[in-house]
Design a protein around this motif. Structure first.
Motif, mmCIF file in Angstrom:
data_model
loop_
_atom_site.group_PDB
_atom_site.id
_atom_site.type_symbol
_atom_site.label_atom_id
_atom_site.label_comp_id
_atom_site.label_asym_id
_atom_site.label_seq_id
_atom_site.Cartn_x
_atom_site.Cartn_y
_atom_site.Cartn_z
ATOM 1 N N LEU A 243 0.830 -1.206 0.000
ATOM 2 C CA LEU A 243 0.000 0.000 0.000
ATOM 3 C C LEU A 243 0.865 1.256 0.000
ATOM 4 C CD1 LEU A 243 -2.757 -1.097 2.543
ATOM 5 C CD2 LEU A 243 -3.047 -0.761 0.074
ATOM 6 N N LYS A 244 1.900 1.249 0.821
ATOM 7 C CA LYS A 244 2.803 2.405 0.887
ATOM 8 C C LYS A 244 3.544 2.578 -0.434
ATOM 9 C CE LYS A 244 6.453 4.470 3.642
ATOM 10 N NZ LYS A 244 7.347 4.322 4.779
ATOM 11 N N ALA A 245 3.963 1.465 -1.044
ATOM 12 C CA ALA A 245 4.663 1.525 -2.325
ATOM 13 C C ALA A 245 3.789 2.162 -3.399
ATOM 14 C CB ALA A 245 5.096 0.124 -2.752
ATOM 15 N N LEU A 246 2.498 1.902 -3.340
ATOM 16 C CA LEU A 246 1.560 2.475 -4.306
ATOM 17 C C LEU A 246 1.168 3.905 -3.950
ATOM 18 C CD1 LEU A 246 -0.848 -0.531 -4.943
ATOM 19 C CD2 LEU A 246 0.779 0.468 -6.558
ATOM 20 N N GLY A 247 1.419 4.297 -2.697
ATOM 21 C CA GLY A 247 1.044 5.634 -2.251
ATOM 22 C C GLY A 247 -0.450 5.787 -2.031
ATOM 23 N N VAL A 248 -1.098 4.701 -1.608
ATOM 24 C CA VAL A 248 -2.541 4.755 -1.359
ATOM 25 C C VAL A 248 -2.798 4.628 0.148
ATOM 26 C CG1 VAL A 248 -3.144 3.888 -3.647
ATOM 27 C CG2 VAL A 248 -2.844 2.269 -1.779
ATOM 28 N N PRO A 249 -3.954 5.076 0.619
ATOM 29 C CA PRO A 249 -4.254 5.018 2.045
ATOM 30 C C PRO A 249 -4.242 3.589 2.594
ATOM 31 C CG PRO A 249 -5.865 6.377 0.878
ATOM 32 C CD PRO A 249 -5.026 5.707 -0.158
ATOM 33 N N SER A 250 -3.919 3.474 3.859
ATOM 34 C CA SER A 250 -3.869 2.154 4.499
ATOM 35 C C SER A 250 -5.249 1.531 4.623
ATOM 36 C CB SER A 250 -3.204 2.248 5.870
ATOM 37 O OG SER A 250 -3.952 3.105 6.710
ATOM 38 N N THR A 251 -6.290 2.288 4.352
ATOM 39 C CA THR A 251 -7.660 1.774 4.398
ATOM 40 C C THR A 251 -8.117 1.193 3.058
ATOM 41 O OG1 THR A 251 -8.454 4.000 3.895
ATOM 42 C CG2 THR A 251 -8.351 3.365 6.234
ATOM 43 N N THR A 252 -7.248 1.240 2.041
ATOM 44 C CA THR A 252 -7.577 0.702 0.719
ATOM 45 C C THR A 252 -7.775 -0.807 0.817
ATOM 46 O OG1 THR A 252 -6.265 2.447 -0.317
ATOM 47 C CG2 THR A 252 -6.781 0.519 -1.673
ATOM 48 N N GLN A 253 -8.746 -1.323 0.068
ATOM 49 C CA GLN A 253 -9.030 -2.764 0.095
ATOM 50 C C GLN A 253 -7.836 -3.542 -0.443
ATOM 51 O OE1 GLN A 253 -12.450 -4.038 -2.220
ATOM 52 N NE2 GLN A 253 -12.814 -5.728 -0.821
ATOM 53 N N VAL A 254 -7.385 -4.540 0.340
ATOM 54 C CA VAL A 254 -6.210 -5.331 -0.020
ATOM 55 C C VAL A 254 -6.429 -6.776 0.406
ATOM 56 C CG1 VAL A 254 -5.006 -4.721 2.126
ATOM 57 C CG2 VAL A 254 -3.681 -5.471 0.167
ATOM 58 N N PHE A 255 -5.941 -7.701 -0.422
ATOM 59 C CA PHE A 255 -6.046 -9.133 -0.129
ATOM 60 C C PHE A 255 -4.644 -9.725 -0.152
ATOM 61 C CE2 PHE A 255 -9.818 -8.032 -2.809
ATOM 62 C CZ PHE A 255 -10.750 -8.030 -1.792
#
Length: 188
Positions: free
Chosen positions: A99-111
């Protein structure tokens, strides 16, 4: 970040396998990389330059065009088995890293899913670099977020709804990734 990892992985793969034909890389000032300037990437031994017909033929045949690059490729952490008892990233660490590598919020949906490299190849059909020790554990991480592909010299990047990466659980580094791939649709 994705460009950084991709550039490193692509450079390593091209150094060993040479799979792109006829591409001249430009430096930050827009000058063509001839392989002979002080800031140019070195031309593999035995070739006169990056446009040498023999080098181009080798690359087109997907042969090993720079055998000297093999030692460098074998020096990356994921080229050897993970030592017995070595610590590995947790699920949360792997997800937050991507998520950090993409620069998106830590609340972004991730699997994510924890597998061996060999299981990743079988389960997802991902063809990985030949220098990867497939016994090493990896985190498969898919992020549901709009992400641009790299594009190319004649095409702009395209916006895709997913980004997936393989994170080597021992080194904490991304070894493979795909913009537009939804390798996972749930955590397992």
């Amino acid at each position: 970040m994705t460009g950084y990892w991709k550039a490193g992985i692509v450079a390593a793969v091209l150094a060993l396998a040479g799979t792109v034909a006829g591409v001249a890389v430009a430096d930050s000032e827009g000058a063509v990389d001839t392989g002979s300037g002080p800031n140019d990437a070195p031309v593999p031994s035995g070739y006169t330059g990056i446009n040498d017909p023999s080098l181009q033929a080798c690359m087109a045949a997907h042969d090993v065009c720079n055998p000297q690059a093999g030692a460098e490729l074998q020096s990356v952490p994921w080229a050897t088995p993970l030592p017995q008892g070595a610590s590995v990233m947790t699920r949360a660490q792997a997800q937050q890293f991507v998520l950090k590598a993409l620069g998106v919020p830590s609340t972004t949906q991730v699997f994510s899913e924890f597998l061996s490299g060999a299981n990743v190849e079988q389960q997802f059909g991902i063809s990985r670099s030949t220098n990867v020790d497939e016994s090493r554990p990896v985190w498969v991480v898919t992020v549901v977020t709009p992400t641009y592909t790299d594009g190319g010299p004649g095409a702009p990047g395209q916006l895709k709804p997913f980004y997936s990466a393989l994170v080597d659980a021992g080194s904490g580094e991304i070894t493979d990734d795909c913009t537009g791939c939804d390798w996972l649709t749930s955590s397992r």
